[in-house]
Design an enzyme around this catalytic site. Structure first.
Site, mmCIF file in Angstrom:
data_model
loop_
_atom_site.group_PDB
_atom_site.id
_atom_site.type_symbol
_atom_site.label_atom_id
_atom_site.label_comp_id
_atom_site.label_asym_id
_atom_site.label_seq_id
_atom_site.Cartn_x
_atom_site.Cartn_y
_atom_site.Cartn_z
ATOM 1 N N GLY A 146 13.144 34.922 -46.170
ATOM 2 C CA GLY A 146 13.201 34.517 -44.768
ATOM 3 C C GLY A 146 14.558 34.818 -44.175
ATOM 4 O O GLY A 146 15.093 34.038 -43.382
ATOM 5 N N TYR A 174 4.393 19.883 -43.529
ATOM 6 C CA TYR A 174 5.783 20.325 -43.646
ATOM 7 C C TYR A 174 6.600 19.334 -44.469
ATOM 8 O O TYR A 174 7.334 19.717 -45.383
ATOM 9 C CB TYR A 174 6.382 20.488 -42.248
ATOM 10 C CG TYR A 174 7.800 21.018 -42.217
ATOM 11 C CD1 TYR A 174 8.058 22.377 -42.285
ATOM 12 C CD2 TYR A 174 8.883 20.143 -42.082
ATOM 13 C CE1 TYR A 174 9.357 22.857 -42.238
ATOM 14 C CE2 TYR A 174 10.178 20.613 -42.029
ATOM 15 C CZ TYR A 174 10.416 21.977 -42.106
ATOM 16 O OH TYR A 174 11.702 22.455 -42.060
#
Length: 248
Positions: free
Chosen positions: A12, A155
């Site tokens: 990422g 999450y």
């Protein structure tokens, strides 16, 4: 901090905290593999940093696919000889209410945010064990500490799972000279919270004792420290970088 001769992988790495880590490692001498799903953005960052004389190699990686993770690690070894540092940063955010989360959404969050951490670590392990040294840094979150504020619970669950993996890896890999730690950022100015209204933003900032969002550089600097030789006696730690929102 000096990372000269070291090879770091950052998942990422094309934007936000990941990009901040890529830049900081490269600026301090590391060879960096920038792994990201967004090939165009990753290549743009690669070219920008190469233009500054830095050693960066972009590779397109879907971290949900173990075969792509293997390709990422192989690219690092083929390009730079080994892997010294792994930063598991790739992740997605969601704010779906509990009642509306689908099985597909849940599985996607777990694959990107948690599964990828396990398998990226697994794939670099042989190289680190061979050298009897290595640094693995996992990006958790304040949401993994306290259940979150504006995020969905998928999450939170994934980020809490990262803390469990970090501690488990640290205990198992210490005998091989490998340090495994985590960072748990709070609200950070990366654009991920850009969808909040002005009122929501004000309410969120009001909950931060230091009265502001964190910056990418502040989080990346904490990551770099835990991946440096200065932190060689630290393993299994979770460093909270959140402006005082949580004291672990």
């Amino acid at each position: 901090m000096d990372f000269t001769g070291k090879t770091a992988i950052v998942t990422g790495g094309a934007k936000g905290i990941g990009r901040g880590c890529v830049e900081l490692f490269a600026e301090n001498g590391a060879n960096v593999v920038l792994a990201d799903m967004n090939c165009d953005m990753a290549t743009e960052v690669e070219q920008e940093l190469k233009g500054r004389g830095l050693q960066v190699k972009a590779v397109k990686v879907n971290v949900k696919q173990v075969s792509d993770i293997e390709k990422m690690v192989n690219t690092a070894v083929e390009s730079f000889g080994t892997v010294d540092i792994l930063v598991n940063n790739a992740g997605i955010f969601h704010s779906t209410p509990v009642e509306d989360v689908t099985e597909e959404e849940w599985d996607n969050i777990m694959a990107i945010n948690l599964k990828s951490v396990f398998f990226a670590t697994q794939k670099v392990l042989p190289y680190m064990k061979k050298k009897h040294c290595g640094k693995i840094l996992n990006l958790s979150s304040l949401a993994g500490r306290n259940g979150g504020i504006v995020n969905g619970l998928g999450y939170s669950a994934a980020k809490a799972g990262i803390i469990g993996l970090t501690r488990g890896f640290a205990a198992r890999f210490a005998q091989h000279g490998i340090n495994v730690n985590a960072i748990a950022p709070g609200s950070t100015d990366t654009g991920i919270l850009g969808g909040l209204s002005a009122q929501e933003t004000a309410e969120l900032v009001a909950k931060i004792p230091l009265g502001r969002y964190g910056t990418v550089h502040e989080v990346a600097s904490a990551v770099a420290f835990l991946c440096s030789d200065d932190a060689s006696f630290i393993t299994g730690a979770v460093l909270d970088v959140n402006g005082g929102m949580y004291f672990g």
